[in-house]
Design a protein around this motif. Structure first.
Motif, short mmCIF file in Angstrom:
data_model
loop_
_atom_site.label_atom_id
_atom_site.label_comp_id
_atom_site.label_asym_id
_atom_site.label_seq_id
_atom_site.Cartn_x
_atom_site.Cartn_y
_atom_site.Cartn_z
N ASN A 48 0.84 -1.20 0.00
CA ASN A 48 0.00 0.00 0.00
C ASN A 48 0.87 1.25 0.00
OD1 ASN A 48 -2.39 1.34 0.10
ND2 ASN A 48 -2.86 0.87 2.21
N GLU A 49 1.92 1.22 0.81
CA GLU A 49 2.76 2.42 0.91
C GLU A 49 3.64 2.59 -0.33
OE1 GLU A 49 4.16 2.55 4.98
OE2 GLU A 49 2.12 3.06 5.56
N SER A 50 3.99 1.48 -0.97
CA SER A 50 4.67 1.59 -2.27
C SER A 50 3.75 2.27 -3.29
CB SER A 50 5.04 0.21 -2.82
OG SER A 50 5.93 -0.41 -1.96
N PHE A 51 2.46 1.96 -3.20
CA PHE A 51 1.47 2.60 -4.08
C PHE A 51 1.43 4.11 -3.84
CE2 PHE A 51 -3.12 3.97 -4.02
CZ PHE A 51 -3.24 4.19 -5.39
N TYR A 52 1.46 4.54 -2.57
CA TYR A 52 1.48 5.99 -2.29
C TYR A 52 2.70 6.63 -2.94
CZ TYR A 52 -1.15 4.52 1.95
OH TYR A 52 -2.01 3.95 2.84
N ILE A 53 3.86 5.96 -2.76
CA ILE A 53 5.12 6.56 -3.22
C ILE A 53 5.15 6.66 -4.75
CG2 ILE A 53 7.63 6.25 -3.31
CD1 ILE A 53 7.45 5.01 -0.50
N ARG A 75 10.36 13.51 2.72
CA ARG A 75 10.31 12.99 4.09
C ARG A 75 9.14 12.02 4.25
NH1 ARG A 75 11.66 18.40 5.29
NH2 ARG A 75 9.51 18.90 5.83
N PHE A 76 8.05 12.33 3.58
CA PHE A 76 6.89 11.43 3.59
C PHE A 76 7.27 10.08 2.97
CE2 PHE A 76 3.41 9.80 0.89
CZ PHE A 76 2.41 9.58 1.82
N PHE A 77 7.97 10.11 1.82
CA PHE A 77 8.39 8.86 1.18
C PHE A 77 9.27 8.05 2.13
CE2 PHE A 77 8.29 11.01 -3.30
CZ PHE A 77 6.91 10.95 -3.29
N GLN A 79 9.38 8.16 5.45
CA GLN A 79 8.59 7.57 6.54
C GLN A 79 7.86 6.33 6.04
OE1 GLN A 79 5.93 10.39 8.43
NE2 GLN A 79 7.49 10.96 9.92
N GLU A 80 7.21 6.46 4.87
CA GLU A 80 6.41 5.33 4.38
C GLU A 80 7.30 4.13 4.06
OE1 GLU A 80 3.62 5.49 5.12
OE2 GLU A 80 2.33 6.96 4.16
N SER A 81 8.48 4.38 3.50
CA SER A 81 9.40 3.28 3.20
C SER A 81 9.79 2.55 4.48
CB SER A 81 10.68 3.79 2.55
OG SER A 81 10.38 4.49 1.39
N ILE A 132 -6.90 7.14 1.77
CA ILE A 132 -6.35 6.08 2.65
C ILE A 132 -5.49 6.70 3.75
CG2 ILE A 132 -4.79 4.10 2.76
CD1 ILE A 132 -7.37 3.30 1.66
N GLU A 133 -4.81 7.79 3.41
CA GLU A 133 -4.03 8.47 4.44
C GLU A 133 -4.94 9.03 5.53
OE1 GLU A 133 -1.06 7.28 4.40
OE2 GLU A 133 -0.07 9.21 4.55
N HIS A 134 -6.15 9.42 5.15
CA HIS A 134 -7.11 9.85 6.17
C HIS A 134 -7.51 8.66 7.06
CE1 HIS A 134 -10.23 12.11 8.15
NE2 HIS A 134 -11.15 11.24 7.77
N VAL A 135 -7.72 7.49 6.44
CA VAL A 135 -8.04 6.29 7.23
C VAL A 135 -6.90 6.00 8.21
CG1 VAL A 135 -8.49 3.80 7.16
CG2 VAL A 135 -9.45 5.28 5.39
N ASN A 136 -5.66 6.03 7.70
CA ASN A 136 -4.50 5.75 8.57
C ASN A 136 -4.43 6.74 9.73
OD1 ASN A 136 -3.47 3.53 7.16
ND2 ASN A 136 -2.38 4.83 5.71
N ALA A 137 -4.64 8.01 9.43
CA ALA A 137 -4.55 9.03 10.48
C ALA A 137 -5.69 8.87 11.50
CB ALA A 137 -4.59 10.43 9.87
N GLU A 166 3.43 8.56 13.12
CA GLU A 166 3.90 9.17 11.87
C GLU A 166 2.76 9.34 10.87
OE1 GLU A 166 8.62 8.18 12.20
OE2 GLU A 166 7.53 7.24 10.56
N GLU A 167 1.75 8.47 10.94
CA GLU A 167 0.58 8.67 10.07
C GLU A 167 -0.11 9.99 10.43
OE1 GLU A 167 -0.10 7.07 7.41
OE2 GLU A 167 1.41 5.53 7.72
N ILE A 168 -0.15 10.30 11.74
CA ILE A 168 -0.72 11.58 12.15
C ILE A 168 0.18 12.73 11.67
CG2 ILE A 168 -1.20 13.04 14.17
CD1 ILE A 168 -2.28 10.50 15.57
N GLU A 169 1.48 12.57 11.87
CA GLU A 169 2.41 13.63 11.46
C GLU A 169 2.27 14.01 9.99
OE1 GLU A 169 6.34 13.12 14.33
OE2 GLU A 169 6.40 12.44 12.27
N HIS A 170 2.13 12.99 9.13
CA HIS A 170 2.13 13.33 7.69
C HIS A 170 0.74 13.25 7.07
CE1 HIS A 170 3.23 8.84 6.87
NE2 HIS A 170 2.00 9.02 6.44
N LYS A 171 -0.29 13.36 7.88
CA LYS A 171 -1.65 13.15 7.36
C LYS A 171 -2.07 14.20 6.32
CE LYS A 171 -4.04 15.46 11.23
NZ LYS A 171 -5.11 15.30 12.23
FE LIG Z 1 0.90 7.38 5.61
#
Ligand SMILES: [Fe+2]
Ligand SMILES: [Fe+2]
Length: 288
Positions: A48-53, A75-77, A79-81, A132-137, A166-171
């Motif tokens: 999923n996070e590879s998909f974001y990146i 920085r987001f990439f 964190q997700e990695s 999905i980032e909203h779901v994570n946050a 970190e999901e909250i940090e980068h939401k």
């Molecule tokens: Fe995220």
């Protein structure tokens, strides 16, 4: 200036994850059902996070994304990695504990990334990432606020709290990219209409699959455990309330300023990212 532009909160933390203290597959309060739910979340994270990146990477060259936004995206990439690496490390422990997830993982990744993803244009894919980032946050807010993993095995509690912090940090990062490139209510909502059901269906199917392999699906004990966690303890109500905020026309990620939850969570040591110096930044990140 919107709150999301004022709060530059995305920080890099590294940690060497090992899960030697996980001796029981029911690591979350002794509940098979709830442990499997979060195990499935773990299985979904890396791809999923590879998909974001790979989606947001295509936006870094757009003129609407300035230097500040690009630095934040890198920085987001990062964190997700690191999230993907941590969760994948736990997969080995799951296998050692006899949790057989390979068929589910192959199936769900085929559906999401070979069937659904290629059919969507960039606008919809960014919208899906933001949703999905909203779901994570939201999940992070609910878990950290309620200290829901207080009875979890230590290393997994630490990994999930770090991840959710970190999901909250980068939401706001994906939301900001969507807003810059494709503003408007319907651009935001269209991705949510695909991503919200896809996420919850995937977690439900995965949890049912793993529990049925253990002969625990549709048992009284499973139903009791799920009822206690999701309904009686108010987790579902809290999560649903925050998810629904996304459908308001005035929605903005930092309208709920829960940064204190992220900063007070049990976190690995922070190291500042060397991204600004580095020409290896994006290519290095994407190889992780
Ligand atoms: Fe995220
Ligand atoms: Fe993440």
């Amino acid at each position: 200036m919107s709150p999301s532009l004022r709060l530059n909160t995305v920080k890099i933390r590294r940690h060497r994850w090992c899960f030697e203290d996980v001796g029981n597959r029911d690591w979350l309060a002794g509940s098979a059902a709830v442990s499997r739910w979060f195990d499935v979340y773990t299985l979904l994270v890396p791809d999923n996070e590879s998909f974001y990146i790979r989606t947001l990477r295509q936006c870094t060259v757009d003129a609407a994304i300035d230097e500040f936004d690009s630095a934040e995206l890198f920085r987001f990439f990062r964190q997700e990695s690191l999230h993907g690496i941590a969760h994948r490390a736990y997969w080995r422990k799951m296998r050692d504990l006899g949790i057989e997830y390979s068929d589910f993982l192959r199936f769900i990744n085929w559906v999401l990334y070979s069937v659904v993803e290629p059919k969507q244009c960039l606008r919809i894919r960014i919208s899906m990432v933001a949703a999905i980032e909203h779901v994570n946050a939201c999940l992070g807010n609910t878990v950290l606020k309620g200290d829901l993993f207080v009875n979890a095995t230590g290393s997994l509690r630490k990994m999930f709290y770090w991840h959710f912090a970190e999901e909250i940090e980068h939401k706001a990062v994906a939301h900001k990219v969507l807003d810059r490139l494709y503003p408007g209510y319907f651009n935001r909502i269209f991705g949510a209409l695909i991503a919200f059901p896809a996420f919850f269906c995937a977690v439900f199917v995965g949890t049912a699959y793993l529990l049925s392999k253990e002969g625990k699906f549709l048992t009284r004990r499973t139903a009791t455990e799920l009822f206690k966690f999701w309904i009686r303890d108010g987790v579902l109500k809290d999560l649903a309330f925050h998810l629904c905020r996304y459908f308001r026309t005035s929605f903005e990620p930092w309208e709920l300023n829960d940064h204190h939850l992220a900063s007070s969570a049990e976190l690995p040591i922070r190291r500042n990212s060397p991204l600004s110096k580095s020409s290896r930044s994006l290519s290095t990140l994407l190889r992780l």
